[in-house]
Each structure stands twice: as C-alpha cells, then as structure tokens.
Scaffold this motif. Structure first.
Motif, mmCIF file in Angstrom:
data_model
loop_
_atom_site.group_PDB
_atom_site.id
_atom_site.type_symbol
_atom_site.label_atom_id
_atom_site.label_comp_id
_atom_site.label_asym_id
_atom_site.label_seq_id
_atom_site.Cartn_x
_atom_site.Cartn_y
_atom_site.Cartn_z
ATOM 1 N N LEU A 111 -94.060 76.855 -76.930
ATOM 2 C CA LEU A 111 -92.858 76.228 -77.471
ATOM 3 C C LEU A 111 -91.691 76.477 -76.516
ATOM 4 C CD1 LEU A 111 -93.306 77.271 -81.219
ATOM 5 C CD2 LEU A 111 -93.931 75.098 -80.149
ATOM 6 N N ASP A 112 -90.867 75.454 -76.355
ATOM 7 C CA ASP A 112 -89.793 75.473 -75.360
ATOM 8 C C ASP A 112 -88.443 75.585 -76.074
ATOM 9 O OD1 ASP A 112 -87.983 75.028 -73.323
ATOM 10 O OD2 ASP A 112 -89.063 73.325 -72.466
ATOM 11 N N VAL A 113 -87.715 76.656 -75.785
ATOM 12 C CA VAL A 113 -86.401 76.873 -76.419
ATOM 13 C C VAL A 113 -85.433 75.753 -76.070
ATOM 14 C CG1 VAL A 113 -84.372 78.377 -76.418
ATOM 15 C CG2 VAL A 113 -86.652 79.373 -76.559
ATOM 16 N N GLU A 133 -94.391 67.188 -77.061
ATOM 17 C CA GLU A 133 -95.806 67.444 -76.759
ATOM 18 C C GLU A 133 -96.655 66.215 -77.074
ATOM 19 O OE1 GLU A 133 -99.081 69.644 -75.422
ATOM 20 O OE2 GLU A 133 -96.930 70.082 -75.280
ATOM 21 N N LEU A 134 -96.300 65.545 -78.157
ATOM 22 C CA LEU A 134 -97.054 64.350 -78.548
ATOM 23 C C LEU A 134 -96.930 63.254 -77.492
ATOM 24 C CD1 LEU A 134 -98.756 63.050 -80.861
ATOM 25 C CD2 LEU A 134 -96.594 62.147 -81.762
ATOM 26 N N ILE A 135 -95.706 63.027 -77.021
ATOM 27 C CA ILE A 135 -95.484 62.004 -75.983
ATOM 28 C C ILE A 135 -96.215 62.386 -74.701
ATOM 29 C CG2 ILE A 135 -93.728 60.921 -74.528
ATOM 30 C CD1 ILE A 135 -91.777 61.214 -76.938
ATOM 31 N N LYS A 136 -96.193 63.676 -74.390
ATOM 32 C CA LYS A 136 -96.886 64.144 -73.188
ATOM 33 C C LYS A 136 -98.380 63.863 -73.281
ATOM 34 C CE LYS A 136 -97.276 68.619 -72.375
ATOM 35 N NZ LYS A 136 -96.893 70.021 -72.032
ATOM 36 N N ARG A 137 -98.928 63.945 -74.495
ATOM 37 C CA ARG A 137 -100.377 63.794 -74.671
ATOM 38 C C ARG A 137 -100.817 62.332 -74.824
ATOM 39 N NH1 ARG A 137 -102.810 68.829 -78.246
ATOM 40 N NH2 ARG A 137 -101.630 70.503 -77.201
ATOM 41 N N ILE A 138 -100.033 61.521 -75.560
ATOM 42 C CA ILE A 138 -100.526 60.166 -75.851
ATOM 43 C C ILE A 138 -99.611 59.068 -75.308
ATOM 44 C CG2 ILE A 138 -101.696 61.018 -77.937
ATOM 45 C CD1 ILE A 138 -99.533 59.623 -79.612
ATOM 46 N N MET A 156 -84.104 64.878 -64.833
ATOM 47 C CA MET A 156 -83.909 64.118 -66.076
ATOM 48 C C MET A 156 -84.007 65.067 -67.266
ATOM 49 S SD MET A 156 -86.044 60.830 -67.500
ATOM 50 C CE MET A 156 -85.620 60.124 -69.075
ATOM 51 N N SER A 157 -83.136 64.884 -68.253
ATOM 52 C CA SER A 157 -83.103 65.767 -69.406
ATOM 53 C C SER A 157 -84.326 65.578 -70.284
ATOM 54 C CB SER A 157 -81.838 65.484 -70.239
ATOM 55 O OG SER A 157 -81.879 66.210 -71.445
ATOM 56 N N LYS A 158 -84.866 66.715 -70.796
ATOM 57 C CA LYS A 158 -85.971 66.650 -71.744
ATOM 58 C C LYS A 158 -85.458 66.450 -73.172
ATOM 59 C CE LYS A 158 -87.703 70.673 -70.735
ATOM 60 N NZ LYS A 158 -88.633 71.840 -70.789
ATOM 61 N N LYS A 159 -84.159 66.559 -73.375
ATOM 62 C CA LYS A 159 -83.609 66.534 -74.720
ATOM 63 C C LYS A 159 -83.649 65.126 -75.298
ATOM 64 C CE LYS A 159 -80.678 70.523 -73.865
ATOM 65 N NZ LYS A 159 -81.593 71.421 -74.570
ATOM 66 N N ALA A 160 -83.934 65.059 -76.601
ATOM 67 C CA ALA A 160 -84.031 63.761 -77.261
ATOM 68 C C ALA A 160 -82.699 63.024 -77.248
ATOM 69 C CB ALA A 160 -84.504 63.957 -78.709
ATOM 70 N N TRP A 161 -81.624 63.807 -77.132
ATOM 71 C CA TRP A 161 -80.293 63.192 -77.125
ATOM 72 C C TRP A 161 -79.667 63.221 -75.727
ATOM 73 C CZ3 TRP A 161 -77.673 67.355 -75.358
ATOM 74 C CH2 TRP A 161 -78.118 68.627 -75.752
ATOM 75 N N GLY A 162 -80.467 63.484 -74.684
ATOM 76 C CA GLY A 162 -79.941 63.761 -73.346
ATOM 77 C C GLY A 162 -79.297 62.579 -72.648
ATOM 78 N N LEU A 188 -88.605 68.704 -82.229
ATOM 79 C CA LEU A 188 -88.562 68.115 -80.891
ATOM 80 C C LEU A 188 -89.669 68.666 -80.004
ATOM 81 C CD1 LEU A 188 -84.741 67.826 -80.102
ATOM 82 C CD2 LEU A 188 -86.327 66.072 -80.930
ATOM 83 N N ASN A 189 -90.079 69.896 -80.221
ATOM 84 C CA ASN A 189 -91.206 70.440 -79.472
ATOM 85 C C ASN A 189 -92.481 69.647 -79.751
ATOM 86 O OD1 ASN A 189 -91.229 73.257 -77.853
ATOM 87 N ND2 ASN A 189 -89.463 73.200 -79.254
ATOM 88 N N ILE A 190 -92.709 69.335 -81.020
ATOM 89 C CA ILE A 190 -93.903 68.564 -81.374
ATOM 90 C C ILE A 190 -93.816 67.151 -80.803
ATOM 91 C CG2 ILE A 190 -95.167 67.504 -83.295
ATOM 92 C CD1 ILE A 190 -94.518 69.977 -84.955
#
Length: 460
Positions: A78-80, A92-97, A1-7, A87-89
């Motif tokens: 940070l992920d290129v 990471e935020l979704i991953k944490r909360i 599954m794509s990590k991209k916000a627009w994936g 989008l990195n923030i």
C-alpha cells in the motif's frame, strides 16, 4: 506524472511528510473487504445499466477479487502517497487490467464510496457485538440458576444494607446488557442504509440504479437525500454511544468483581487464567482483566466525545475532518468485543464462595430492616420502629454482638411486643425469602425472573 486521482489540477507535488499527514491508508485498510464488496456491487450495476460493458465488469470484478486475495495473503503493498485504501485499490486495479479499471469509478465519488464502506463495516461489527452480548447474558443466567439460594450482603453506599440472593444481584447485569443489546439492535435501522450512488454530494448524471446496489449489498433502505448520504455520521456517533454505555455497565460489573475477589470480601475466587501476579510480591493474585476493562471505558468514552467534537460546526456536505470518524470507531469496536469476551470467560470460570457468603450475612446488621418490619407487623408505626431498631443496633455494637445474639429480655426491654420468634424472623435466609414483591430478591421472585428471561429467549 502524478499518481493522485485528483493530480490533474495540480502543478506541484506535496512533500512526503504532507502526504503522510493527509493519508489514512494505515488505518482505513481495515475497510478493504467492504471496499471491494461495494465496488463489485457498483460495477455490476454499471454493467446492468449499460454504462460499462459486461467485459469491463467481468475484468473489474475478477481484478478486485485478486487484489483482496493478495492483500489477505500479504502480497499487496500500500502506498501512502495514494492517501487511502480506496485509491490504492483503484490504482492497483488500473495497473492490472488497464482502462477497464479506470471505468469503475464512473458515477460515484470517494465520498459515497467511503460512506458505503463504513455502513457495511459498522453493520457487520454491531451484529457481532450483539452476538457477544447475547452469549454473555446466557453465561450470567447460567450462573444465576446455580445461586438462587446463595445469600450475600446487598450494599448501598458500599455499606451492607440487606441480605439478597446472589442470583438476584448478578441478574442486574443481565438486564443492563439486555438494554444494551436493544439499543444496538435499534441502531441497525440507522446503520443499514445505502449511501452508494450519492456521488460527491449532488448525485450523478449517469443513469445509475441506486436501488440495485442497495439490493446487491443487502441494505434494508436507502438515503433519500444525496447530501445527507455523504455527510451523515449519526450512525457512528450512535454506535460509539452504545459502546460507551455498554462499557460503563461492564466497568460497574468489573468494580464488583474486583471488590468481591479481594481478601476483605472473599466472595469469589477468580480463575488463574483471568488473573495476574506481582513482579515483587509473590503472594499476589491481581484481578487485572477486570481492572483493564474498567480502565478502557475512558478510551471508548473519549472516542465518542472526539466524534461529537469533530462533527460540531461542520458545514454540508463532506469535509476532510470526517476522515477522523474511523480510528475511534475501529478502536471502540475492538475494545468492546475484547472486553465482552474476557468478561464472559472471567465470570464463567470464577468460583462463588457460597459458604463464606452465607456466613457474612450472619456477621452484620443487614437484617435490621427486618426487625423494623417485625415491629410494624405488631402495630408499631414505621418511624417509631426505625428509631427503636437504631437504638438496638447501637446497643449491639457497643456490646460487640449482632442482632441474632441479642438476649430476648433486651429485645423485650426495647419493646414488649418482641417475642422469641424474632430469632427465626431475623435469619438471613428468611429475610430473603420474605421478599415477595414483583422483581424482588426473594427466591420465588428470582425464579420467576429467570422464567421471564427464558420466555424472552423462546420468543426471540
């Protein structure tokens, strides 16, 4: 599954090198504190408008603060492939909360998000530049106050022209910097505007309160047009222009420092702390700091031209080209801040070779205009006086002497009105003190100039 916000729209993943070309996180990470600041304001507003719950808001704010802390302590990777700091923030935020983090982006786009970050960044940095200019100006004033009576050659075409006060010369750069400060201050009116809530280009259907985020972020005004909010880069062009012009002024000053510190001039001696040596010639003491500042004007002007060319022909509203607005601005701001600090230290620690300066104006023809004025005061038309003095200078050159050394009989042969008072009249210190017009190099005028400057400081 794509990590991209627009994936969700895409069925294929880009190759790593395409991700790297598209990414900006390696430079826009400089915006992280502003991104967190903007996101906290946005989340606070969303909760106040009952668009998200207070609990979600609380989790988001704490999560963002923790992410920023981890980044500052070097504990955040940070992920290129996530393209940018925004989008990195968020990732990471979704991953944490969890789901609460996914609600942060409600009612906004990366377009208004990054615009907000850039406005916050530019506002803070321009304010710092203004403070540095003010500090540099004060150092110039301090030096000028010590050297009102120090006489030096004034130049046009790099040829000695007339004797002037050293204070008068150096205060010229005070007034250049004063105009630079004024331009930066005026630009804040166009920097200090909130684009947050404009979303991608057309606003949003959510009942957001843009004035609330404006207030939370301490912006003085707000964009009235959502398309203008996300597409405006005028404030960046203006900031780059102001930086470029200030750097040009520093470059002109640097050129003088380089000349003044040369063996040929020997007007000043630079501190060892702001000089370097030669790898092969042990006697050398090079004005490298001044030369570097002079050289860095090319990069700041280049950044301005690059931004103008990026914007030329761009249709509304946001285009990926605008990603190019950051590196040049970051570089220009870093360059001017360093240049102002270095320059202030360089002139604050330099030694003005007062006795040598005083001697130089006795060994040139910079008092020639005074001789012409002397004749004019005797009733000789200026053009006639100019010709007489020109011939007298030629005679002196041919006889390897200066005007103060010319015998009185030779003066009287040139014009019968010249009397023995000519020698006192031609003394460089008297040449300077007779300059009485407003803003001139005469000691009284320079002292008045300094009083005007002090009055400005008291007014401000």
């Amino acid at each position: 599954m794509s990590k991209k916000a627009w994936g969700g729209r895409f069925s294929e993943q880009p190759e790593d090198w395409v991700d790297a070309f598209n990414a900006s996180v390696h430079f826009d990470k400089a915006l992280i504190q502003y991104d967190v600041q903007g996101s906290i304001a946005h989340a606070t507003m969303l909760a106040k408008q009952n668009i998200i719950s207070d609990d979600d808001c609380h989790q988001i704010i704490n999560g963002l603060k923790d992410i920023l802390k981890d980044y500052e302590e070097g504990n955040l990777s940070l992920d290129v492939s996530l393209e940018d700091i925004h989008l990195n923030i968020e990732h990471e935020l979704i991953k944490r909360i969890g789901d609460a983090g996914g609600r942060l982006h409600t009612g906004r786009s990366r377009n208004d998000q990054v615009a907000t970050d850039m406005h916050l960044y530019t506002k803070e940095e321009v304010t710092k530049i203004i403070e540095l200019i003010d500090s540099f100006k004060q150092t110039i004033v301090d030096i000028a106050e010590q050297h009102v009576d120090t006489i030096m050659p004034g130049y046009t075409h790099l040829q000695r022209a007339q004797p002037i006060s050293f204070a008068h010369h150096i205060l010229t750069y005070y007034w250049m910097l004063n105009r630079d400060k004024s331009r930066f201050e005026d630009s804040l009116k166009r920097i200090d505007i909130s684009p947050l809530g404009a979303a991608a280009l057309s606003g949003t259907t959510y009942p957001i309160d843009r004035h609330e985020t404006q207030s939370l972020l301490n912006f003085s005004s707000i964009y009235e047009n959502s398309m203008d909010a996300v597409s405006d880069r005028d404030y960046i062009v203006e900031t780059l222009h102001n930086i470029s012009l200030t750097m040009v002024h520093l470059s002109r000053f640097a050129e003088e420092i380089i000349f003044w510190s040369s063996a040929e001039a020997h007007f000043i001696t630079l501190s060892d702390a702001f000089s370097t040596g030669s790898s092969i010639m042990p006697q050398k003491k090079n004005p490298d700091m001044a030369e570097l500042i002079r050289g860095k004007v090319g990069r700041t002007t280049g950044n301005l031209m690059s931004m103008l060319m990026t914007l030329k022909g761009l249709p509304l509203a946001y285009n990926k080209d605008m990603q190019e607005d950051k590196e040049g601005l970051f570089d220009a701001i870093h360059t001017i801040k360093g240049s102002l600090r270095i320059f202030e230290g360089m002139i604050d620690t330099m030694t003005v070779n007062v006795e040598y300066l005083q001697q130089t104006v006795y060994n040139d023809f910079s008092n020639a205009t005074e001789l012409a004025d002397y004749l004019v005061n005797k009733g000789v038309p200026f053009r006639t006086a100019h010709e007489i003095v020109g011939k007298m200078v030629l005679w002196a050159i041919q006889h390897n002497i200066y005007l103060l050394d010319v015998p009185l009989n030779q003066y009287q042969e040139a014009h019968e009105s010249i009397e023995s008072d000519i020698y006192d009249y031609l003394k460089p210190e008297n040449c300077v003190s007779r300059r009485i017009s407003y803003g001139s190099t005469g000691q009284a005028s320079v002292k008045h100039q300094l009083s005007v400057i002090k009055q400005q400081y008291n007014t401000n």
